[in-house]
Design a protein around this motif. Structure first.
Motif, mmCIF file in Angstrom:
data_model
loop_
_atom_site.group_PDB
_atom_site.id
_atom_site.type_symbol
_atom_site.label_atom_id
_atom_site.label_comp_id
_atom_site.label_asym_id
_atom_site.label_seq_id
_atom_site.Cartn_x
_atom_site.Cartn_y
_atom_site.Cartn_z
ATOM 1 N N ASP A 235 10.875 3.359 8.208
ATOM 2 C CA ASP A 235 10.495 1.778 8.002
ATOM 3 C C ASP A 235 9.100 1.767 7.674
ATOM 4 O OD1 ASP A 235 12.897 0.749 7.981
ATOM 5 O OD2 ASP A 235 13.217 0.699 10.017
ATOM 6 N N ILE A 236 8.426 2.515 8.785
ATOM 7 C CA ILE A 236 6.660 2.665 8.738
ATOM 8 C C ILE A 236 6.307 3.042 7.461
ATOM 9 C CG2 ILE A 236 5.076 3.502 10.049
ATOM 10 C CD1 ILE A 236 6.672 3.925 12.499
ATOM 11 N N ALA A 237 6.902 4.055 6.899
ATOM 12 C CA ALA A 237 6.634 4.673 5.609
ATOM 13 C C ALA A 237 6.884 3.673 4.597
ATOM 14 C CB ALA A 237 7.296 6.002 5.288
ATOM 15 N N ALA A 238 7.795 3.007 4.497
ATOM 16 C CA ALA A 238 8.149 2.027 3.544
ATOM 17 C C ALA A 238 7.181 0.829 3.585
ATOM 18 C CB ALA A 238 9.693 1.779 3.700
ATOM 19 N N SER A 239 6.926 0.444 4.963
ATOM 20 C CA SER A 239 6.021 -0.714 5.087
ATOM 21 C C SER A 239 4.652 -0.427 4.643
ATOM 22 C CB SER A 239 6.246 -1.255 6.642
ATOM 23 O OG SER A 239 7.303 -1.728 6.689
ATOM 24 N N PHE A 240 4.117 0.792 5.107
ATOM 25 C CA PHE A 240 2.758 1.182 4.744
ATOM 26 C C PHE A 240 2.688 1.241 3.074
ATOM 27 C CE2 PHE A 240 0.649 5.203 3.250
ATOM 28 C CZ PHE A 240 -0.701 4.644 3.434
ATOM 29 N N GLN A 241 3.745 1.915 2.377
ATOM 30 C CA GLN A 241 3.677 2.028 1.139
ATOM 31 C C GLN A 241 3.493 0.783 0.249
ATOM 32 O OE1 GLN A 241 5.638 5.145 -1.057
ATOM 33 N NE2 GLN A 241 7.033 3.776 -1.506
ATOM 34 N N GLU A 242 4.404 -0.256 1.076
ATOM 35 C CA GLU A 242 4.387 -1.666 0.226
ATOM 36 C C GLU A 242 3.140 -2.170 0.269
ATOM 37 O OE1 GLU A 242 7.021 -1.991 -1.265
ATOM 38 O OE2 GLU A 242 7.240 -3.960 -1.929
ATOM 39 N N ALA A 243 2.338 -1.969 1.524
ATOM 40 C CA ALA A 243 1.160 -2.498 1.577
ATOM 41 C C ALA A 243 0.048 -1.929 0.627
ATOM 42 C CB ALA A 243 0.451 -2.405 2.828
ATOM 43 N N VAL A 244 0.079 -0.651 0.412
ATOM 44 C CA VAL A 244 -0.748 0.216 -0.695
ATOM 45 C C VAL A 244 -0.429 -0.212 -2.075
ATOM 46 C CG1 VAL A 244 -1.123 2.333 -1.678
ATOM 47 C CG2 VAL A 244 -1.025 2.230 0.780
ATOM 48 N N VAL A 245 0.931 -0.691 -2.377
ATOM 49 C CA VAL A 245 1.270 -0.967 -3.810
ATOM 50 C C VAL A 245 0.898 -2.404 -4.088
ATOM 51 C CG1 VAL A 245 3.090 -1.327 -5.333
ATOM 52 C CG2 VAL A 245 3.212 0.890 -3.751
ATOM 53 N N ASP A 246 0.898 -3.113 -3.010
ATOM 54 C CA ASP A 246 0.491 -4.479 -3.143
ATOM 55 C C ASP A 246 -0.974 -4.748 -3.615
ATOM 56 O OD1 ASP A 246 2.642 -5.779 -2.629
ATOM 57 O OD2 ASP A 246 2.293 -6.342 -0.678
ATOM 58 N N MET A 247 -1.611 -3.771 -2.640
ATOM 59 C CA MET A 247 -3.370 -3.696 -2.913
ATOM 60 C C MET A 247 -3.533 -2.994 -4.122
ATOM 61 S SD MET A 247 -4.818 -3.460 0.884
ATOM 62 C CE MET A 247 -3.796 -1.944 1.591
ATOM 63 N N LEU A 248 -2.625 -2.245 -4.914
ATOM 64 C CA LEU A 248 -3.208 -1.591 -5.914
ATOM 65 C C LEU A 248 -2.528 -2.513 -7.306
ATOM 66 C CD1 LEU A 248 -2.039 2.070 -5.507
ATOM 67 C CD2 LEU A 248 -4.336 1.296 -5.928
ATOM 68 N N VAL A 249 -1.286 -3.137 -7.088
ATOM 69 C CA VAL A 249 -1.048 -3.944 -8.027
ATOM 70 C C VAL A 249 -1.778 -5.119 -8.316
ATOM 71 C CG1 VAL A 249 0.979 -5.277 -8.997
ATOM 72 C CG2 VAL A 249 1.403 -3.251 -7.863
ATOM 73 N N ALA A 250 -2.053 -5.710 -7.100
ATOM 74 C CA ALA A 250 -2.704 -7.231 -7.566
ATOM 75 C C ALA A 250 -4.104 -7.108 -8.302
ATOM 76 C CB ALA A 250 -3.066 -7.846 -6.124
ATOM 77 N N PRO A 251 -5.158 -6.393 -7.986
ATOM 78 C CA PRO A 251 -6.396 -6.102 -8.647
ATOM 79 C C PRO A 251 -6.110 -5.718 -10.179
ATOM 80 C CG PRO A 251 -6.643 -5.106 -6.688
ATOM 81 C CD PRO A 251 -5.241 -5.274 -6.700
ATOM 82 N N THR A 252 -5.097 -4.924 -10.622
ATOM 83 C CA THR A 252 -4.912 -4.308 -11.536
ATOM 84 C C THR A 252 -4.448 -5.461 -12.755
ATOM 85 O OG1 THR A 252 -4.489 -2.153 -10.823
ATOM 86 C CG2 THR A 252 -3.696 -2.544 -12.692
ATOM 87 N N MET A 253 -3.314 -6.036 -11.991
ATOM 88 C CA MET A 253 -2.866 -7.139 -12.928
ATOM 89 C C MET A 253 -3.748 -8.266 -13.070
ATOM 90 S SD MET A 253 0.129 -6.281 -13.334
ATOM 91 C CE MET A 253 0.721 -7.672 -14.454
ATOM 92 N N ARG A 254 -4.549 -8.583 -11.915
ATOM 93 C CA ARG A 254 -5.736 -9.639 -12.388
ATOM 94 C C ARG A 254 -6.711 -9.422 -13.427
ATOM 95 N NH1 ARG A 254 -9.559 -11.040 -8.853
ATOM 96 N NH2 ARG A 254 -9.170 -9.488 -7.431
ATOM 97 N N ALA A 255 -6.904 -7.850 -13.303
ATOM 98 C CA ALA A 255 -7.940 -7.509 -14.146
ATOM 99 C C ALA A 255 -7.726 -7.716 -15.779
ATOM 100 C CB ALA A 255 -8.375 -6.212 -14.143
#
Ligand code: KG4
Ligand code: ZN
Length: 332
Positions: A235-255
């Protein structure tokens, strides 16, 4: 055109043979994970020594696998930066030696440029595209408008995404490198089990930041003690990963949105991440964009992407001289 590509910028000794910028005849990598694993990260001095040990067998192996001899090569491409200077020097020195002795032209390659173009080893992508390069050493966003035309859009202000994976894996005793292990562990975890913070940049910035997340995971683990988090580490691994992915996806899509570009290319070791791929695909589909990612072996460091980049430079007539030096801080 037959090009040998050599990569020794960090902890992988890699060589590949590429025909006409398209057909990978051989692509070999000697990984040093076992050497650096006990330290939880790359030890530069050990990395250079391993490169010295492995470079000739890897070159030999790649040529044999491709069934070509040095005489048949039209050129050699070798990473000249950025990276660990001791590691870079091994590849560059060996290539200079071969180039001199066998009179084969060579070019020094920017490792970042090679990652940005790696997708062309498998797919044709129409320019322009927004490229997210996320690896152990870099998290960068570029607008790629043509071969050789790269506009920097943003980058990490602290840790690279892969570095965050590796450090969190170390905290959790999961070994090195951590990306693949956390990716696998997360498959059986709940990404919403722990609400880790997401850093957000001001409007107009396409930057990233992962150190706050890393610290939050550290506090979370410390506050509980190993016997209280061990049981729900997926659960910790999945939650950490979700946060990383959120932070990678958002600026990329916005750009991509703000620049009016409808194609996105992922590159670098973290681009091998299954959740990042899934989320990028979902998001892009919703917004009518296309997402491309190389197969995992071409996301992580490899000689084929160096050969590909070399193919383009050699075709344009570039030849480097023997005074060319390794540049640990080379930018694009
Ligand atoms: O591109 P790369 O091979 O080397 C650098 O130039 O850094 O990337 C290695 C990084 C490591 O930090 C590793 O943990 C991460 O990529 N990585 C992953 C995955 N596979 C490798 N991160 C997340 N998910 C993965 N599946
Ligand atoms: Zn890399």
């Amino acid at each position: 055109m037959l090009v040998l590509g050599v990569e020794t910028s960090c902890d992988d000794t890699a060589a590949a043979v590429l025909l006409d910028g398209r057909t990978v005849l051989a692509n070999l990598v000697s990984s040093q994970d076992g050497v650096h694993g006990p330290y939880g990260g790359v030890v530069p001095e050990l990395a250079s020594r391993q490169h010295v040990r492995h470079i000739l067998p890897i070159l030999d192996g790649a040529l044999k696998k491709a069934a070509v001899t040095l005489n048949e090569l039209d050129g050699i491409a070798v990473t000249r930066g950025p990276g660990l200077v001791g590691s870079l020097l091994v590849g560059l020195s060996v290539v200079k030696g071969i180039s001199f002795r066998w009179k084969i032209p060579y070019v020094g390659i920017n490792h970042l440029e090679a990652h940005l173009l790696a997708i062309f080893l498998e797919r044709e992508v129409v320019f322009p595209y927004v490229a997210l390069l996320a690896s152990g050493g870099h998290t960068l966003l570029y607008l790629v408008s043509a071969f050789g035309d790269y506009l920097y859009l943003g980058g990490t202000r602290d840790d690279a995404a892969g570095e965050a994976y590796d450090k969190v894996a170390k905290m959790m005793g999961l070994g090195y490198p951590g990306g693949k292990v956390i990716d696998q562990l997360a498959h059986t975890g709940n990404p919403r089990a722990v609400s880790f913070p997401r850093s957000r940049m001001k409007k107009g910035f396409f930057d990233f930041s992962f150190s706050g997340l890393k610290t939050a995971v550290w506090h979370y683990l410390k506050a509980r003690g190993e016997n209280r988090w061990e049981a729900h580490k997926s659960d910790i691994a999945a939650s950490f990963q979700e946060a990383v992915v959120d932070m990678l996806v958002a600026p990329t899509m916005r750009a991509a949105r703000e620049l009016g570009v409808s194609r996105i290319v992922l590159a670098g070791g973290v681009a091998a991440n299954s959740r990042l791929r899934e989320r990028m695909l979902e998001q892009a589909q919703e917004e009518g964009m296309e997402v491309y990612f190389p197969s995992p072996a071409l996301c992580t460091d490899n000689g084929a992407m160096i050969a590909l980049c070399g193919h383009h430079w050699l075709k344009r007539g570039r030849r480097d001289g023997f005074r060319l030096n390794a540049d640990a801080d080379l930018t694009l």
